[in-house]
Design a protein around this motif. Structure first.
Motif, PDB file in Angstrom:
ATOM      1  N   ASP A 116     -59.233 -19.496  -3.822  1.00  0.00           N
ATOM      2  CA  ASP A 116     -59.811 -20.622  -3.944  1.00  0.00           C
ATOM      3  C   ASP A 116     -61.149 -20.458  -4.729  1.00  0.00           C
ATOM      4  O   ASP A 116     -61.125 -21.240  -5.660  1.00  0.00           O
ATOM      5  CB  ASP A 116     -60.613 -21.051  -2.455  1.00  0.00           C
ATOM      6  N   LEU A 117     -61.847 -19.237  -4.529  1.00  0.00           N
ATOM      7  CA  LEU A 117     -63.159 -18.990  -5.519  1.00  0.00           C
ATOM      8  C   LEU A 117     -62.312 -18.754  -7.000  1.00  0.00           C
ATOM      9  O   LEU A 117     -62.944 -19.351  -7.877  1.00  0.00           O
ATOM     10  CB  LEU A 117     -63.906 -17.848  -5.290  1.00  0.00           C
ATOM     11  N   PHE A 118     -61.434 -17.779  -7.144  1.00  0.00           N
ATOM     12  CA  PHE A 118     -60.901 -17.641  -8.272  1.00  0.00           C
ATOM     13  C   PHE A 118     -60.153 -18.953  -8.971  1.00  0.00           C
ATOM     14  O   PHE A 118     -60.459 -19.082 -10.394  1.00  0.00           O
ATOM     15  CB  PHE A 118     -59.572 -16.563  -8.232  1.00  0.00           C
ATOM     16  N   GLY A 119     -59.449 -19.807  -8.373  1.00  0.00           N
ATOM     17  CA  GLY A 119     -58.602 -20.846  -8.791  1.00  0.00           C
ATOM     18  C   GLY A 119     -59.666 -21.795  -9.402  1.00  0.00           C
ATOM     19  O   GLY A 119     -59.329 -22.479 -10.264  1.00  0.00           O
ATOM     20  N   GLY A 120     -60.865 -21.936  -8.722  1.00  0.00           N
ATOM     21  CA  GLY A 120     -61.989 -22.864  -9.304  1.00  0.00           C
ATOM     22  C   GLY A 120     -62.571 -22.333 -10.519  1.00  0.00           C
ATOM     23  O   GLY A 120     -63.483 -23.073 -10.955  1.00  0.00           O
ATOM     24  N   THR A 121     -62.336 -21.001 -10.952  1.00  0.00           N
ATOM     25  CA  THR A 121     -62.918 -20.731 -11.962  1.00  0.00           C
ATOM     26  C   THR A 121     -62.414 -20.112 -13.192  1.00  0.00           C
ATOM     27  O   THR A 121     -62.689 -20.283 -14.111  1.00  0.00           O
ATOM     28  CB  THR A 121     -64.079 -19.370 -11.339  1.00  0.00           C
ATOM     29  N   VAL A 122     -61.177 -19.637 -13.000  1.00  0.00           N
ATOM     30  CA  VAL A 122     -60.301 -18.764 -14.190  1.00  0.00           C
ATOM     31  C   VAL A 122     -59.256 -19.861 -14.308  1.00  0.00           C
ATOM     32  O   VAL A 122     -58.449 -20.107 -13.396  1.00  0.00           O
ATOM     33  CB  VAL A 122     -59.829 -17.293 -13.363  1.00  0.00           C
ATOM     34  N   LYS A 123     -59.086 -20.001 -15.836  1.00  0.00           N
ATOM     35  CA  LYS A 123     -58.174 -21.116 -16.224  1.00  0.00           C
ATOM     36  C   LYS A 123     -57.177 -20.583 -17.216  1.00  0.00           C
ATOM     37  O   LYS A 123     -56.104 -21.183 -17.178  1.00  0.00           O
ATOM     38  CB  LYS A 123     -58.853 -22.255 -16.541  1.00  0.00           C
ATOM     39  N   SER A 124     -57.380 -19.422 -17.666  1.00  0.00           N
ATOM     40  CA  SER A 124     -56.512 -18.834 -19.017  1.00  0.00           C
ATOM     41  C   SER A 124     -56.419 -17.511 -18.543  1.00  0.00           C
ATOM     42  O   SER A 124     -57.019 -16.430 -18.050  1.00  0.00           O
ATOM     43  CB  SER A 124     -57.306 -18.947 -20.147  1.00  0.00           C
ATOM     44  N   TYR A 125     -55.008 -17.141 -19.067  1.00  0.00           N
ATOM     45  CA  TYR A 125     -54.615 -15.594 -18.966  1.00  0.00           C
ATOM     46  C   TYR A 125     -55.376 -14.839 -19.728  1.00  0.00           C
ATOM     47  O   TYR A 125     -55.430 -13.507 -19.436  1.00  0.00           O
ATOM     48  CB  TYR A 125     -52.836 -15.719 -19.543  1.00  0.00           C
ATOM     49  N   ARG A 126     -56.083 -15.296 -20.627  1.00  0.00           N
ATOM     50  CA  ARG A 126     -57.144 -14.271 -21.272  1.00  0.00           C
ATOM     51  C   ARG A 126     -58.164 -13.712 -20.614  1.00  0.00           C
ATOM     52  O   ARG A 126     -58.750 -12.818 -20.800  1.00  0.00           O
ATOM     53  CB  ARG A 126     -57.605 -15.000 -22.377  1.00  0.00           C
ATOM     54  N   GLU A 127     -58.347 -14.381 -19.407  1.00  0.00           N
ATOM     55  CA  GLU A 127     -59.497 -13.786 -18.493  1.00  0.00           C
ATOM     56  C   GLU A 127     -58.853 -12.804 -17.382  1.00  0.00           C
ATOM     57  O   GLU A 127     -59.783 -12.391 -16.591  1.00  0.00           O
ATOM     58  CB  GLU A 127     -60.165 -15.131 -17.803  1.00  0.00           C
ATOM     59  N   LEU A 128     -57.624 -12.465 -17.319  1.00  0.00           N
ATOM     60  CA  LEU A 128     -57.124 -11.619 -16.586  1.00  0.00           C
ATOM     61  C   LEU A 128     -57.114 -10.275 -17.345  1.00  0.00           C
ATOM     62  O   LEU A 128     -56.950 -10.141 -18.496  1.00  0.00           O
ATOM     63  CB  LEU A 128     -55.728 -12.134 -15.991  1.00  0.00           C
ATOM     64  N   PRO A 129     -57.118  -9.178 -16.607  1.00  0.00           N
ATOM     65  CA  PRO A 129     -57.026  -9.233 -15.074  1.00  0.00           C
ATOM     66  C   PRO A 129     -58.481  -9.247 -14.466  1.00  0.00           C
ATOM     67  O   PRO A 129     -59.641  -9.112 -15.462  1.00  0.00           O
ATOM     68  CB  PRO A 129     -56.404  -7.681 -14.852  1.00  0.00           C
ATOM     69  N   LYS A 130     -58.349  -9.492 -13.307  1.00  0.00           N
ATOM     70  CA  LYS A 130     -60.036  -9.593 -12.471  1.00  0.00           C
ATOM     71  C   LYS A 130     -59.691  -8.759 -11.318  1.00  0.00           C
ATOM     72  O   LYS A 130     -58.847  -8.778 -10.809  1.00  0.00           O
ATOM     73  CB  LYS A 130     -60.220 -10.778 -12.365  1.00  0.00           C
ATOM     74  N   MET A 131     -60.736  -7.893 -11.083  1.00  0.00           N
ATOM     75  CA  MET A 131     -60.950  -7.516  -9.640  1.00  0.00           C
ATOM     76  C   MET A 131     -62.293  -7.721  -8.941  1.00  0.00           C
ATOM     77  O   MET A 131     -63.187  -7.186  -9.420  1.00  0.00           O
ATOM     78  CB  MET A 131     -60.523  -5.789  -9.829  1.00  0.00           C
ATOM     79  N   LEU A 132     -62.347  -8.482  -7.729  1.00  0.00           N
ATOM     80  CA  LEU A 132     -63.605  -8.880  -7.189  1.00  0.00           C
ATOM     81  C   LEU A 132     -63.379  -8.038  -5.869  1.00  0.00           C
ATOM     82  O   LEU A 132     -62.487  -7.701  -5.088  1.00  0.00           O
ATOM     83  CB  LEU A 132     -63.439 -10.253  -7.177  1.00  0.00           C
ATOM     84  N   TYR A 133     -64.791  -7.702  -5.543  1.00  0.00           N
ATOM     85  CA  TYR A 133     -64.847  -6.968  -3.962  1.00  0.00           C
ATOM     86  C   TYR A 133     -66.145  -7.425  -3.485  1.00  0.00           C
ATOM     87  O   TYR A 133     -67.042  -7.703  -4.280  1.00  0.00           O
ATOM     88  CB  TYR A 133     -64.615  -5.586  -4.220  1.00  0.00           C
ATOM     89  N   HIS A 134     -65.955  -7.247  -2.000  1.00  0.00           N
ATOM     90  CA  HIS A 134     -67.386  -7.303  -1.288  1.00  0.00           C
ATOM     91  C   HIS A 134     -67.273  -6.579  -0.128  1.00  0.00           C
ATOM     92  O   HIS A 134     -66.297  -5.945   0.134  1.00  0.00           O
ATOM     93  CB  HIS A 134     -67.729  -8.943  -1.178  1.00  0.00           C
ATOM     94  N   ILE A 135     -68.558  -6.073   0.182  1.00  0.00           N
ATOM     95  CA  ILE A 135     -68.787  -5.608   1.546  1.00  0.00           C
ATOM     96  C   ILE A 135     -69.636  -6.280   2.597  1.00  0.00           C
ATOM     97  O   ILE A 135     -70.803  -6.736   2.328  1.00  0.00           O
ATOM     98  CB  ILE A 135     -69.331  -4.076   1.307  1.00  0.00           C
ATOM     99  N   GLN A 136     -68.782  -6.821   3.600  1.00  0.00           N
ATOM    100  CA  GLN A 136     -69.098  -7.781   4.498  1.00  0.00           C
ATOM    101  C   GLN A 136     -68.938  -7.688   5.994  1.00  0.00           C
ATOM    102  O   GLN A 136     -67.778  -6.666   6.112  1.00  0.00           O
ATOM    103  CB  GLN A 136     -68.850  -9.003   3.779  1.00  0.00           C
TER     104      GLN A 136
END
Length: 438
Positions: A116-136
């Motif tokens: 959901d976070l990604f979908g509300g932020t990234v809109k174009s193929y030019r912004e890929l790839p992305k790797m997000l992580y957290h420690i929680q």
């Protein structure tokens, strides 16, 4: 830290509720205390270990382009309904309701939230790839929490998520992160073997779990000795080079490894008998590729090069940070206590003053302690030498610097290596140089 001031309550007796070595030693060494069933308070020394592990994970994930975020522990039930997992997940999920009557849950994992976070932020193929992580922190309501932090209800975990344009790109991300994991476990001082695994409630079509070899492991494992022979630090595989990722895929494909659930007798018989290894394993990491499972179900799209919308391919990648504390102890201890790997230990060394009040002993110890008060645990207590030796072995610091009256007069200290038990009497400058304190 001066041990006389430290909040590190050690226990002489073995706690009755502790069934495995790591649980016993974590309680006895003053790393944790149980708050309620499957939930623990982390005391200062235990928290230092937890942070050391988390920092190694961060460093290695950042090296391959990971970006750290921090998502909340409490999530909306509506997100999970969008993916279709809310009712399917099972009783392990803790479901709650706020005062407005909104349905919430304490997150057992974060695929929905990050999608959901990604979908509300990234809109174009030019912004890929992305790797997000957290420690929680996570919570899963285990029906029978046991074995201390190895199977608790609340646990500290690293979750990573990759977003790619295509299957081929996503598989490259998958093996890039696998290589990063193998380097992480090497730095943590444990032998972790990747094994093909079921995808479980996360879903997908490609999955490996990483198991640390230990006699008390929950899974029986079978693997080719080749896994013991690879030095992931010096093998020279670059995670940014596609040809090196192909080499890793070939190693995984041709070097047998399996838990009892996935064990293939015919493939096992093809491994030369002198190269067959077996034992028990503790799961400390799990990686998944699940394609467009979540981006499709949650309606997340980006525009492709031709302007047409497409659903990014995803993977998720977990490491059990708090579980690793127990797993490392299971793999590295003796009858006297814990044997911490250097990069994980709460303190670099224990400094033992065998005669507090003796002017020379006190002066020498204060001189050593002043060089690294953050990295040394100074046992300045008035207890007998035997108590100090026993506690130092129990706590498991990689080195012990032992200062007694006879050595202090000559400007000498005794240095003990916890892992080997080797003791040597050295001039102060030589001992400090060996520990990187000169």
């Amino acid at each position: 830290m001066r041990l006389s001031q430290a909040f590190q309550p050690t226990l002489k007796e073995v706690p009755a509720e502790a069934q495995i070595a790591s649980h016993r030693l974590m309680l006895r060494a003053g790393l944790v205390r149980q708050s309620s069933s499957g939930i623990y308070t982390w005391l200062p020394a235990g928290l230092r270990v937890l942070r050391n592990i988390a920092n190694i994970v961060r460093q290695e994930q950042d090296r391959i382009g990971g970006q750290e975020i921090l998502m909340p522990t409490v999530q909306s039930a509506e997100l999970w309904r969008r993916s279709g997992r809310y009712d399917a997940y099972g009783p392990e999920m803790l479901r709650i309701e706020d005062r407005q009557g909104r349905e919430l849950l304490y997150g057992p994992t974060n695929e929905e939230m990050v999608t959901d976070l990604f979908g509300g932020t990234v809109k174009s193929y030019r912004e890929l790839p992305k790797m997000l992580y957290h420690i929680q922190w996570k919570f899963r309501d285990e029906i029978r929490p046991r074995f201390g932090v190895m199977r608790g209800r609340e646990f500290y975990m690293k979750d990573g998520y990759s977003f790619d344009l295509s299957y081929e790109d996503a598989v490259s991300s998958y093996y890039r992160i696998m290589l990063s994991y193998l380097k992480i476990f090497r730095r943590l001082g444990v032998q972790a073997v990747p094994m093909a695994a079921d995808t479980g409630p996360i879903g997908g079509e490609l999955s490996h779990e990483f198991l640390v070899l230990a006699p008390t492991g929950e899974s029986e494992v079978f693997y080719d000795a080749g896994w013991d022979e690879i030095d992931w630090d010096s093998i020279g595989l670059d995670p940014q080079k596609e040809e090196d990722l192909q080499k890793l895929r070939e190693i995984v494909k041709t070097t047998y490894s399996a838990t009892d659930e996935k064990h293939d007798l015919s493939a096992w018989e093809a491994v030369p008998e002198d190269r067959r290894r077996g034992g028990r394993g503790i799961e400390v990491g799990h990686i998944f590729y699940f394609g467009t499972k979540y981006t499709e179900s949650m309606g997340v799209e980006v525009s492709g090069a031709d302007g047409a919308p497409l659903h990014p391919h995803m993977g998720s990648y977990g490491i059990g940070v708090s579980r690793l504390v127990g797993a490392i102890i299971e793999a590295s201890h003796d009858e006297a206590g814990i044997i911490w790997p250097e990069e994980v230990a709460p303190y670099r060394a224990a400094l033992l003053n065998l005669r507090p009040g003796d002017e020379l002993c006190d002066q020498l110890c204060e001189s050593i302690y002043g060089r690294d008060p953050e990295g040394l645990l100074y046992d300045d207590r008035s207890d007998r030498a035997g108590v100090k030796f026993n506690d130092a072995d129990l706590m498991g610091h990689p080195w012990q610097i032992i200062v007694g009256p006879r050595g202090a007069k000559a400007g000498m200290v005794e240095l003990k290596h916890r892992a080997t038990g080797e003791r040597s009497e050295l001039a102060l400058d030589e001992a400090l140089a060996k520990l990187g304190l000169a």
